[in-house]
Design an enzyme around this catalytic site. Structure first.
Site, PDB file in Angstrom:
ATOM      1  N   HIS A   1       0.846  -1.209   0.000  1.00 42.52           N
ATOM      2  CA  HIS A   1       0.000   0.000   0.000  1.00 42.52           C
ATOM      3  C   HIS A   1       0.872   1.247   0.000  1.00 42.52           C
ATOM      4  O   HIS A   1       0.640   2.180  -0.765  1.00 42.52           O
ATOM      5  CB  HIS A   1      -0.857   0.055   1.276  1.00 42.52           C
ATOM      6  CG  HIS A   1      -1.921  -0.982   1.389  1.00 42.52           C
ATOM      7  ND1 HIS A   1      -2.090  -1.741   2.526  1.00 42.52           N
ATOM      8  CD2 HIS A   1      -2.887  -1.373   0.530  1.00 42.52           C
ATOM      9  CE1 HIS A   1      -3.120  -2.549   2.367  1.00 42.52           C
ATOM     10  NE2 HIS A   1      -3.613  -2.359   1.159  1.00 42.52           N
TER      11      HIS A   1
ATOM     12  N   LYS B   1     -16.363  -6.222   5.142  1.00 45.50           N
ATOM     13  CA  LYS B   1     -15.613  -7.393   5.601  1.00 45.50           C
ATOM     14  C   LYS B   1     -15.880  -7.617   7.088  1.00 45.50           C
ATOM     15  O   LYS B   1     -15.842  -6.665   7.869  1.00 45.50           O
ATOM     16  CB  LYS B   1     -14.119  -7.170   5.384  1.00 45.50           C
ATOM     17  CG  LYS B   1     -13.781  -7.104   3.918  1.00 45.50           C
ATOM     18  CD  LYS B   1     -12.359  -6.746   3.674  1.00 45.50           C
ATOM     19  CE  LYS B   1     -12.139  -6.659   2.175  1.00 45.50           C
ATOM     20  NZ  LYS B   1     -10.837  -6.162   1.811  1.00 45.50           N
TER      21      LYS B   1
ATOM     22  N   ARG C   1      -1.954  -6.161  -8.434  1.00 48.90           N
ATOM     23  CA  ARG C   1      -0.921  -7.172  -8.218  1.00 48.90           C
ATOM     24  C   ARG C   1      -0.998  -8.280  -9.255  1.00 48.90           C
ATOM     25  O   ARG C   1      -0.007  -8.883  -9.612  1.00 48.90           O
ATOM     26  CB  ARG C   1      -1.073  -7.786  -6.823  1.00 48.90           C
ATOM     27  CG  ARG C   1      -0.745  -6.844  -5.692  1.00 48.90           C
ATOM     28  CD  ARG C   1      -1.275  -7.352  -4.396  1.00 48.90           C
ATOM     29  NE  ARG C   1      -2.728  -7.483  -4.456  1.00 48.90           N
ATOM     30  CZ  ARG C   1      -3.504  -7.760  -3.430  1.00 48.90           C
ATOM     31  NH1 ARG C   1      -2.980  -7.984  -2.254  1.00 48.90           N
ATOM     32  NH2 ARG C   1      -4.814  -7.836  -3.577  1.00 48.90           N
TER      33      ARG C   1
ATOM     34  N   SER D   1      -3.075  -7.440   3.138  1.00 45.52           N
ATOM     35  CA  SER D   1      -3.340  -7.269   4.569  1.00 45.52           C
ATOM     36  C   SER D   1      -3.697  -8.614   5.204  1.00 45.52           C
ATOM     37  O   SER D   1      -3.346  -8.860   6.363  1.00 45.52           O
ATOM     38  CB  SER D   1      -4.482  -6.276   4.778  1.00 45.52           C
ATOM     39  OG  SER D   1      -4.098  -4.997   4.353  1.00 45.52           O
TER      40      SER D   1
HETATM   41  O1  PNS Z   1      -8.398  -2.599   0.667  1.00 48.13           O
HETATM   42  P1  PNS Z   1      -9.687  -3.041   0.049  1.00 48.13           P
HETATM   43  O2  PNS Z   1     -10.503  -3.851   1.033  1.00 48.13           O
HETATM   44  O3  PNS Z   1      -9.513  -3.716  -1.265  1.00 48.13           O
HETATM   45  O4  PNS Z   1     -10.517  -1.696  -0.225  1.00 48.13           O
HETATM   46  C1  PNS Z   1     -11.814  -1.755  -0.767  1.00 48.13           C
HETATM   47  C2  PNS Z   1     -12.464  -0.397  -0.638  1.00 48.13           C
HETATM   48  C3  PNS Z   1     -12.518   0.021   0.808  1.00 48.13           C
HETATM   49  C4  PNS Z   1     -11.659   0.606  -1.424  1.00 48.13           C
HETATM   50  C5  PNS Z   1     -13.871  -0.471  -1.213  1.00 48.13           C
HETATM   51  O5  PNS Z   1     -14.525  -1.568  -0.662  1.00 48.13           O
HETATM   52  C6  PNS Z   1     -14.688   0.785  -0.933  1.00 48.13           C
HETATM   53  O6  PNS Z   1     -14.399   1.820  -1.436  1.00 48.13           O
HETATM   54  N1  PNS Z   1     -15.748   0.668  -0.144  1.00 48.13           N
HETATM   55  C7  PNS Z   1     -16.624   1.769   0.165  1.00 48.13           C
HETATM   56  C8  PNS Z   1     -18.042   1.440  -0.328  1.00 48.13           C
HETATM   57  C9  PNS Z   1     -18.130   1.579  -1.830  1.00 48.13           C
HETATM   58  O7  PNS Z   1     -18.021   2.653  -2.377  1.00 48.13           O
HETATM   59  N2  PNS Z   1     -18.307   0.442  -2.551  1.00 48.13           N
HETATM   60  C10 PNS Z   1     -18.371   0.430  -3.996  1.00 48.13           C
HETATM   61  C11 PNS Z   1     -19.792   0.424  -4.491  1.00 48.13           C
HETATM   62  S1  PNS Z   1     -20.593  -1.104  -4.133  1.00 48.13           S
END
Ligand code: PNS
Length: 163
Positions: free
Chosen positions: A17, A41, A91, A129
């Site tokens: 990150h 999650k 990745r 993570s």
């Molecule tokens: O590190 P991650 O878990 O891959 O990050 C995912 C994240 C947090 C970027 C993504 O889940 C997010 O932006 N969630 C906020 C809710 C949202 O906007 N979801 C997309 C529309 S369903």
């Protein structure tokens, strides 16, 4: 001013990150690291306050990087920063499939929002993570996976969660 938004769960932030954040900070005027508070999650290792504290510690040396919490949809959050773009690290091809889907839903919500991808540094293509959480759970070596300054925090948390 061009703003990059680097979103994630950061449970916890990894060197992968950080690598993406620092590279974005070299390209854009400003980077906002957006820590998702909602995180669908289940059972995160860290509270959102703990995640933000760790991210703030590791980005402290970079003057054009700030950290914020987002309680809602990412595409709505991005409206706060006019002309901002989302930066995601890729990745593997499997990341692309997921991120492509995310870009499409984000564009339905906020059609002006673009997502740009940076390929992961080869040192971190295996890193996530969840790998860090598992290593921490079993008392594995965290050096080389997460920034040095948060290793103690992660180990302490893993110790308390192991009971
Ligand atoms: O590190 P991650 O878990 O891959 O990050 C995912 C994240 C947090 C970027 C993504 O889940 C997010 O932006 N969630 C906020 C809710 C949202 O906007 N979801 C997309 C529309 S369903």
């Amino acid at each position: 001013m061009r703003t990059a938004i680097c979103p994630g769960s950061f449970d916890p932030i990894t060197l992968g990150h950080l690598n993406i954040i620092v590279r974005a900070a070299q390209i854009f005027d400003r980077v906002v690291v957006c820590v998702a508070a909602n995180a669908t999650k289940t059972s995160p290792m860290f509270t959102v306050e703990e995640k933000v504290e760790m991210v703030r510690r590791v980005v402290a040396p970079y003057p054009n990087v700030t950290v914020e919490v987002n309680h809602g949809l990412l595409a709505e959050f991005a409206r706060k920063y006019e002309g901002s773009v989302l930066i995601k690290g890729l990745r593997a091809a499997s990341d692309f499939d997921y991120e492509f889907q995310m870009d499409l839903i984000n564009k339905r919500i906020n059609p002006e929002l673009e997502t740009m991808f940076l390929t992961a540094d080869q040192r971190y293509t295996f890193l996530s993570s969840s790998i860090v959480r598992e290593m921490a759970h079993y008392g594995g070596e965290l050096r080389g996976l997460v920034p040095e300054e948060i290793i103690g925090v992660i180990e302490a948390k893993a110790n308390t969660q192991r009971g």
